[in-house]
Write an enzyme that holds these catalytic residues in place. Structure first.
Site, PDB file in Angstrom:
ATOM      1  N   THR A  24       7.743   0.056 -11.577  1.00  0.00           N
ATOM      2  CA  THR A  24       8.094   1.462 -11.363  1.00  0.00           C
ATOM      3  C   THR A  24       8.468   1.689  -9.902  1.00  0.00           C
ATOM      4  O   THR A  24       7.748   1.261  -8.996  1.00  0.00           O
ATOM      5  CB  THR A  24       6.898   2.359 -11.760  1.00  0.00           C
ATOM      6  OG1 THR A  24       6.576   2.050 -13.114  1.00  0.00           O
ATOM      7  CG2 THR A  24       7.236   3.828 -11.642  1.00  0.00           C
ATOM      8  N   CYS A  67       3.787 -12.190  13.285  1.00  0.00           N
ATOM      9  CA  CYS A  67       3.223 -13.078  12.274  1.00  0.00           C
ATOM     10  C   CYS A  67       2.590 -14.314  12.881  1.00  0.00           C
ATOM     11  O   CYS A  67       1.785 -14.965  12.246  1.00  0.00           O
ATOM     12  CB  CYS A  67       4.297 -13.498  11.282  1.00  0.00           C
ATOM     13  SG  CYS A  67       5.026 -12.091  10.470  1.00  0.00           S
TER      14      CYS A  67
END
Ligand code: PLP
Length: 418
Positions: free
Chosen positions: A262, A350
């Site tokens: 969705t 990161c």
């Protein structure tokens, strides 16, 4: 207006950005009043599906995409990169089992590198293209790596997240298409969307000269909402209609069966709003950020001895400055900057927190002595001149203090220990 601008100087916009107040307002409206599932069949849900379609059309228009349905909404750039590379490779192999090679560069974000490493482990050949000291791609090696009938996917980033160095995507995509039009060209544009011109309708194969932003030979393009002042949790994958790719995430029929799940409508609306703002004043904001970045760069070069600017003589995004210093530990400088309320990062977000030297700077052959002390300053549309002044003073002071306490610095001679 910068959030908490008196408390923090936020110069880590390549990691994430402050959500634009205009995007927050849009998101809020949809969160509060438009909770419907856009796949449902009653009027308010159908109306919401139409609005979702409008947002898709807006994103397509801003990028120069020919059709709105070439825009697939995802959760982030990492998802878009995974879907593009795995999905295009799978479709290519189905059409021709001999087409199973991938070409990429050694300086990509981990969201591409790890996908390619996995493919290698699974037996798919990957050609890794290097860069020179300036961060520029080795074009001769790139050309050699392309194998007509065998190369399935080429994935090359537009702008590097650590250095801001820009690859000539117009030229690279033209070379790819002239070698074999069936090779899928994917571009991770996470650090360039909203900062550099990108026009998917301008075809570089029709012109011998490189026209900046002529991305008409790019088949797939990824980016993330949270780098352009929309929230985390929403991204985009552009996939040209003619480009075959097998959906990576399976389930319902959302996004025309190309990305099940969705849709996050409020955040998609916020992303469309933020992108409109970013692209609407791209030149003006770019010039302002470049002026501030250049001021920061000149001041640091003048006031911090034994400092080098990585990617200095290459085309760069207007908002990014990467410097390396000799004779101090990077983490010490970061802590001192943090104590002074200035947020910057070491390497990429990161890899900070780990002592691994940056793979990007290693590939650029930044000398060993400077690899542990590299810093990325990244600006945004909200960065002010006063913030840049504060960051300059804080950095000069932090480096002096860190060097004084470092075993890599000779305090008597005032230089790094060789
Ligand atoms: N690609 C590049 C070039 C990036 O800079 C980043 C994030 O830093 C990503 C991909 C991954 O983005 P996200 O964390 O939104 O998935």
């Amino acid at each position: 207006m910068a959030i908490e601008e008196t408390k923090y100087v936020y110069l880590d916009n390549n990691a994430t950005t402050q959500v634009a107040p205009e995007a927050i307002e849009t998101i809020h409206e949809y969160l509060e009043k438009q909770f419907w599932n856009p796949s449902s069949m009653y009027e308010p849900a159908l109306a919401l599906a139409r609005e979702l379609g409008d947002a898709r059309a807006t994103v397509a228009r801003l990028l120069g995409a020919q059709f709105a349905d070439e825009i697939v909404f995802t959760s982030c750039a990492t998802e878009s990169n995974n879907a593009a590379i795995f999905g295009a490779l799978r479709a290519a192999i189905k059409a021709n089992p001999k087409r199973r090679r991938v070409v990429t560069t050694v300086v990509e974000h981990p969201a591409v590198i790890e996908v390619c490493r996995r493919l290698e482990k699974d037996g798919y050949p990957v050609d890794w293209i290097g860069v020179d000291e300036k961060g520029a791609i080795d074009i001769a090696a790139f050309v050699q790596a392309l194998r007509p009938g065998e190369t399935a996917v080429v994935s090359v980033m537009h702008a590097n997240n650590e250095t801001g160095v820009v690859f000539p995507i117009e030229k690279l995509s033209r070379i790819v298409k002239q070698t074999d039009p069936k090779i899928v060209f994917h571009c991770d544009a996470t650090q360039s969307v909203g900062k550099l011109p990108i026009d998917l309708s301008l075809d570089p194969t029709r012109s011998a000269a490189s026209v900046p932003g002529a991305f008409g030979a790019v088949d797939m393009l990824s980016f993330s909402g949270h780098k352009i002042h929309a929230p985390k949790g929403v991204g985009v994958l552009y996939a040209r209609r003619a480009t075959a790719f097998e959906p990576w995430q399976l389930g319902g029929h959302q996004e025309r069966g190309r990305r099940a799940g969705t849709e996050n409508v409020p955040y998609i609306m916020g992303l469309a709003k933020a992108l409109e703002m970013e692209i609407g004043d791209l030149t003006e904001t770019g010039e302002r950020m470049a002026r501030l970045r250049d001021k920061l760069q000149s001041a640091l070069e003048a006031r911090v001895p034994y400092l080098v600017v990585n990617g200095k003589n290459s085309p760069r995004t207007p908002n990014t400055l990467n410097v390396a210093i000799y004779g101090a530990e990077g983490e010490a400088v970061l802590m001192l900057m943090s104590e002074r309320g200035v947020c910057i990062s070491s390497g990429s977000a990161c890899t900070s927190g780990s002592l691994e030297p940056s793979h990007v700077l290693s590939a650029m052959k930044v000398p060993e002595g400077a690899l542990q002390g590299n810093f990325r300053f990244s600006l945004s549309r909200y960065t002010t001149e006063d913030e840049i002044d504060r960051a300059i003073d804080a950095f000069v002071e932090s480096v002096e203090l860190a060097r004084r306490a470092s075993s890599k610095w000779d305090n008597d001679k005032g230089k790094p220990i060789a």
